[in-house]
Enzyme design. Structure first.
Site, PDB file in Angstrom:
ATOM      1  CE  LYS A 117      10.495  14.517  -3.213  1.00 17.43           C
ATOM      2  NZ  LYS A 117      10.383  14.975  -1.831  1.00 17.43           N
ATOM      3  CG  ASP A 123       1.889  14.027  16.568  1.00 18.95           C
ATOM      4  OD1 ASP A 123       2.026  13.064  17.351  1.00 18.95           O
ATOM      5  OD2 ASP A 123       2.350  14.038  15.424  1.00 18.95           O
ATOM      6  CD  GLU A 183       0.957   7.560   5.477  1.00 19.59           C
ATOM      7  OE1 GLU A 183       0.715   6.501   6.071  1.00 19.59           O
ATOM      8  OE2 GLU A 183       1.539   8.524   5.991  1.00 19.59           O
ATOM      9  CE1 TYR A 187      -9.370  15.044   8.720  1.00 21.92           C
ATOM     10  CE2 TYR A 187      -8.337  15.296  10.867  1.00 21.92           C
ATOM     11  CZ  TYR A 187      -9.398  15.522  10.005  1.00 21.92           C
ATOM     12  OH  TYR A 187     -10.481  16.226  10.456  1.00 21.92           O
ATOM     13  CG  PHE A 214       9.872  12.973  10.057  1.00 18.21           C
ATOM     14  CD1 PHE A 214       8.927  13.799  10.654  1.00 18.21           C
ATOM     15  CD2 PHE A 214       9.450  11.746   9.562  1.00 18.21           C
ATOM     16  CE1 PHE A 214       7.603  13.415  10.761  1.00 18.21           C
ATOM     17  CE2 PHE A 214       8.127  11.349   9.662  1.00 18.21           C
ATOM     18  CZ  PHE A 214       7.204  12.184  10.261  1.00 18.21           C
ATOM     19  CD  GLN A 266       5.757   6.953  12.888  1.00 14.50           C
ATOM     20  OE1 GLN A 266       5.865   6.949  11.659  1.00 14.50           O
ATOM     21  NE2 GLN A 266       5.021   7.828  13.559  1.00 14.50           N
ATOM     22  CB  ALA A 321      -3.161  17.357  13.527  1.00 13.01           C
ATOM     23  CE1 TYR A 335       3.268   6.052  16.608  1.00 16.23           C
ATOM     24  CE2 TYR A 335       1.587   4.785  17.789  1.00 16.23           C
ATOM     25  CZ  TYR A 335       1.945   5.846  16.968  1.00 16.23           C
ATOM     26  OH  TYR A 335       0.985   6.697  16.491  1.00 16.23           O
ATOM     27  CB  SER A 395      -0.914  -0.021   1.226  1.00 19.01           C
ATOM     28  OG  SER A 395      -0.168  -0.332   2.390  1.00 19.01           O
ATOM     29  CG  HIS A 427       1.485   1.730   4.750  1.00 21.29           C
ATOM     30  ND1 HIS A 427       0.439   1.873   3.870  1.00 21.29           N
ATOM     31  CD2 HIS A 427       1.641   2.939   5.352  1.00 21.29           C
ATOM     32  CE1 HIS A 427      -0.037   3.111   3.948  1.00 21.29           C
ATOM     33  NE2 HIS A 427       0.689   3.773   4.842  1.00 21.29           N
ATOM     34  CG  HIS A 458      -4.218   8.400   7.483  1.00 20.39           C
ATOM     35  ND1 HIS A 458      -2.947   8.316   7.984  1.00 20.39           N
ATOM     36  CD2 HIS A 458      -4.283   7.446   6.515  1.00 20.39           C
ATOM     37  CE1 HIS A 458      -2.282   7.356   7.369  1.00 20.39           C
ATOM     38  NE2 HIS A 458      -3.067   6.816   6.460  1.00 20.39           N
ATOM     39  NE  ARG A 509      -2.549  11.684  21.206  1.00 20.61           N
ATOM     40  CZ  ARG A 509      -1.441  11.840  21.914  1.00 20.61           C
ATOM     41  NH1 ARG A 509      -1.455  11.551  23.200  1.00 20.61           N
ATOM     42  NH2 ARG A 509      -0.314  12.248  21.342  1.00 20.61           N
ATOM     43  CE  LYS A 548      -3.323   2.532  19.203  1.00 16.80           C
ATOM     44  NZ  LYS A 548      -2.563   3.633  18.555  1.00 16.80           N
TER      45      LYS A 548
END
Ligand code: FAD
Length: 307
Positions: free
Chosen positions: A274, A109, A17, A49, A218, A178, A51, A147, A15, A268, A77, A107, A167
């Protein structure tokens, strides 16, 4: 189609993103890159999405385009940052009316200016609460974040895994990790998650390092460590983009091969909008993995949306 239905047919999923482009010029670049990537016929695509508010509407527009105009299975998302229950209900109905069947619920950040996630009495404070609400009131396939090096706010992996299990119990159908750069974290995490009774697919989220300086910054912010072997290889070339691209691609190929060879349920790709690295990676993996090969074969014929 729900992603859980794809899982029944595909042992491994591939997939991509995307994130919504911010302005006219990046929208043009986005179109060119996404156009190249969707020719690979991924199992599904996802759209992040924002935030902060600016890209939220664009997320909905893009999932509508990917799914309803281009015919891809698409996952939106969604975060509950600054969102009341009413807003969440309204947004879920909007997605449902659009025919979107898959949501990645997070949730989010802490918003700008906050060190910690602020209490939200009219909404939700954790991913699991958002997942429970959506699961009880709507009919979506639900993804959630995981994570391998624990979430930055968690005091321990044990605590984070307990929260992760919550969850899944609340209704998450699968988890996407992540980014991480050392597969030992992933395999260790898979073992620990199993011990906690987490039985759903945990899809590794992978990013080829094509801009070392940016990724290093990052990765630091989200708590993903860059192994010393990788830093040693990359540091001397940090100002040489073509050399970094070559090294980053080789590392990502090795990383994905190891994951797929050892039973990971797919990959994923964090594409950063890119196409070049993901295409090169696919090209290489297609030699050995039939699922990727199938994507490549399909990519030779024009994609016809299923109606
Ligand atoms: P949670 O599961 O709520 O966890 C957050 C922290 O709270 C963790 O430390 C956890 O251990 C702790 N916790 C959880 N439940 C409890 C509880 N009941 N009691 C006490 N502590 C608890 N961000 C965006 O803004 N947009 C996106 O599109 C986006 N996409 C993402 C996709 C993936 C696959 C991943 C992995 C992350 C994504 N993020 C995105 C980032 C995500 O929003 C952040 O990592 C956020 O800080 C955590 O979201 P979560 O849903 O995983 O949080």
């Amino acid at each position: 189609m729900k992603i859980t239905e794809i899982f029944q047919k595909q042992e491994k999923t591939f997939s991509f993103e995307f994130f919504p482009p911010k302005d006219y010029l990046t929208a043009v670049k986005f179109g060119i890159n996404a156009g190249q990537l969707i020719k690979l016929d991924p199992s599904f695509v996802t759209v992040t999405y924002g935030a902060g508010g600016s890209t939220q509407e664009h997320t909905f527009n893009l999932v509508d385009l990917f799914q309803n105009d281009l015919g891809f299975v698409c996952m939106a998302h969604y975060t509950c940052v600054n969102a009341t229950r009413e807003k969440i209900a309204y947004d879920m109905r909007t997605l449902q009316d659009m025919g979107i069947e898959n949501v990645m619920l997070l949730r989010g950040d802490p918003p700008k200016g906050h060190d910690q996630f602020p209490e939200n009495p009219d909404g939700f404070n954790f991913g699991s609460d958002l997942i429970r609400f959506v699961n009880e009131n709507y009919d979506f396939c639900i993804g959630a974040g995981a994570y391998p090096e624990r979430h930055v706010e968690a005091q321990s992996m044990e605590e984070d895994l307990i929260n992760l299990r919550m969850k899944v119990d609340a209704g998450a159908d699968f988890l996407t990790t992540q980014m991480f750069f050392d597969n030992r974290y992933y395999w260790d995490f898979i073992n620990k998650a199993e011990q906690k009774g987490i039985r759903c697919r945990i899809i590794p989220g992978i990013i080829p390092i094509t801009n070392y300086k940016k990724i290093r910054k990052f990765a630091g912010a989200i708590g993903a460590s860059i192994p010393e072997e990788i830093s040693k290889k990359m540091e001397p070339y940090k100002d040489n983009p073509s050399e970094i691209y070559k090294i980053g691609l080789e590392l990502a190929i090795d990383q994905c091969r190891d994951l797929l060879d050892n039973g990971a349920p797919g990959i994923h790709f964090y594409t950063l909008n890119k196409s070049r690295a993901a295409i090169d990676l696919y090209d290489n993996l297609a030699k050995d993995f039939k699922e990727v090969q199938n994507c490549f074969e399909k990519s030779l014929t024009p994609h016809v949306p299923e109606k």
